[in-house]
Motif scaffolding. Structure first.
Motif: not given
Length: 413
Positions: A189, A252, A256-257, A274, A277-279, A281-282
């Motif tokens: 990512l 997506a 992510k969840r 977390k 990781i979330s950021t 992915v987006d």
């Protein structure tokens, strides 16, 4: 037949760091060759695309850069990622931090794409053929090497270097050994312009490399071009099936969840991790203008300590010869070291030989000697890599890595 026609025809398969470095060194010494690469020729825009960062070591990667005459240019491209190292556990507690070495301990980082461009600039354009995917290689009745490029034709050479990576076609001329899954896989990512857009995340991972480890998983980052954070979300698993397989059925947001909510993945990790990781992915989806991520990449390796007998007309280097996982930072360094040593072998043989037949007589035993040195150093590195993979992806990888770094610092003091 003219004198030039009787000289050996040399081919390099693969335009990664090892193949390109070998090409630069041969060209510097007046040895002609043809390099075949399956990808398109990269343009300047690739310099702005995040890619893996490579830390080059003094005795191997940096020695090859100096031999190529590229040291001054290299120095201009090592500012994107510092030598800072941060290690923390899954609760974001730092277990180790250092600012890197100096002098002989210095291991400057350079982007893979940047290194590719740097090497390409030192090779004549006419020496490289792009979009040439090697389908198979075989030995002819006259002991030449036949290369089948499908629609691009079947071409023959007297001496072929396989720098064609994990699934090398040239390796098949030497050994039947093939790579196998090493037990780790990771999702890649990217976050661009991180310092200004995500200052908290930028501070979390620092200016260089960051290892966030625990529960047999890891989130590893490097800083790169466009002030980026490149993130490798890794999992240790015996099952080669992707640990979070994107598909049309898993959009997506759900993916992510799954990453940040599932207790089997990163659901019990720090909110900071977390959020990282979330950021990522987006941001990766926005940058790629995509609706789903690429699948996690399984990591492969060749058997530790495998060897072979040298065969006429062929040699292999880099991942084609000693593929290993990245957990000791040795892959590209060994590849460049191979290129440096094999270039000397080829140049020495070229200077002594009057024709292709004499070249073969001279170079084959020298390749055998080259192989023996390569076997010795690659075995040591592969053993270290395997040991590190078990350490990093242990239950408490952060403390284990911190203990290892403390031991290194004590030995260096």
């Amino acid at each position: 037949m003219s004198a030039s026609d009787s000289r050996p025809s040399i081919a390099i398969i693969g335009g990664g760091p090892s193949g390109l470095c070998l090409g630069v060194l041969l060209h510097k010494h007046g040895v002609p060759f043809t390099l075949y690469e399956l990808r398109d020729k990269p343009d300047d825009s690739t310099l702005l695309t995040p890619s893996g960062m490579l830390d080059l070591h003094q005795e191997s990667g940096l020695a090859a850069i100096r031999a190529c005459g590229l040291w001054e240019d290299f120095q201009k491209h090592i500012l994107d990622c510092s030598e800072e190292l941060i290690v923390m556990n899954k609760h974001a507690r730092v277990t180790h931090r250092d600012s890197g070495g100096s002098g002989p301990q210095s291991r400057p980082e350079i982007a893979r794409n940047t290194l590719t461009h740097l090497l390409l600039e030192s090779i004549p354009a006419e020496s490289i053929r792009w979009e040439c995917k090697l389908l198979s290689a075989s030995r002819t009745s006259t002991n030449r090497i036949s290369l089948d490029f499908g629609a691009k034709g079947i071409l023959e050479h007297d001496f072929v270097v396989g720098a064609d990576g994990a699934w090398s076609k040239i390796r098949n001329l030497i050994t039947t050994v093939q790579p196998y899954y090493g037990g780790n896989q990771y999702l890649t990512l990217d976050i661009l312009n991180a310092t200004t857009r995500y200052p908290a995340l930028s501070t979390l991972v620092g200016t260089g490399s960051c290892f966030i480890l625990g529960s047999k998983k890891g989130v590893v980052s490097h800083r790169g071009v466009q002030d980026s954070i490149r993130l490798y979300v890794g999992v240790s698993t015996e099952d080669e099936t992707p640990f979070c397989a994107p598909s049309a059925d898993l959009e997506a947001g759900s993916l992510k969840r799954a990453l940040v909510d599932s207790s089997d993945l990163f659901g019990t990790w720090s909110e900071q991790v977390k959020d990282l990781i979330s950021t990522a992915v987006d941001e990766t989806l926005v940058t790629a203008n995509a609706t789903q991520l690429s699948e996690p990449k399984p990591l492969y390796m060749l058997p530790i300590g495998h060897t072979w007998e040298a065969q006429p007309g062929v040699a292999i280097i880099g991942d084609a010869a000693h593929l290993m996982m990245p957990w000791a930072g040795e892959g590209v360094n060994l590849a460049l070291w191979d290129s440096l040593d094999l270039a000397n072998t080829i140049i020495q043989s070229w200077d002594k030989a009057e024709d292709a037949a004499e070249f073969q007589q001279i170079v084959t035993p020298l390749v055998s000697e080259f192989d023996k040195k390569m076997f010795e150093r690659s075995k040591r590195a592969a053993e270290e890599t395997w040991k590190n993979s078990k350490m990093l992806f242990s239950d408490d990888g952060a403390q284990a890595m911190a203990d290892m770094m403390a031991a290194f610092q004590q030995m260096a003091s």
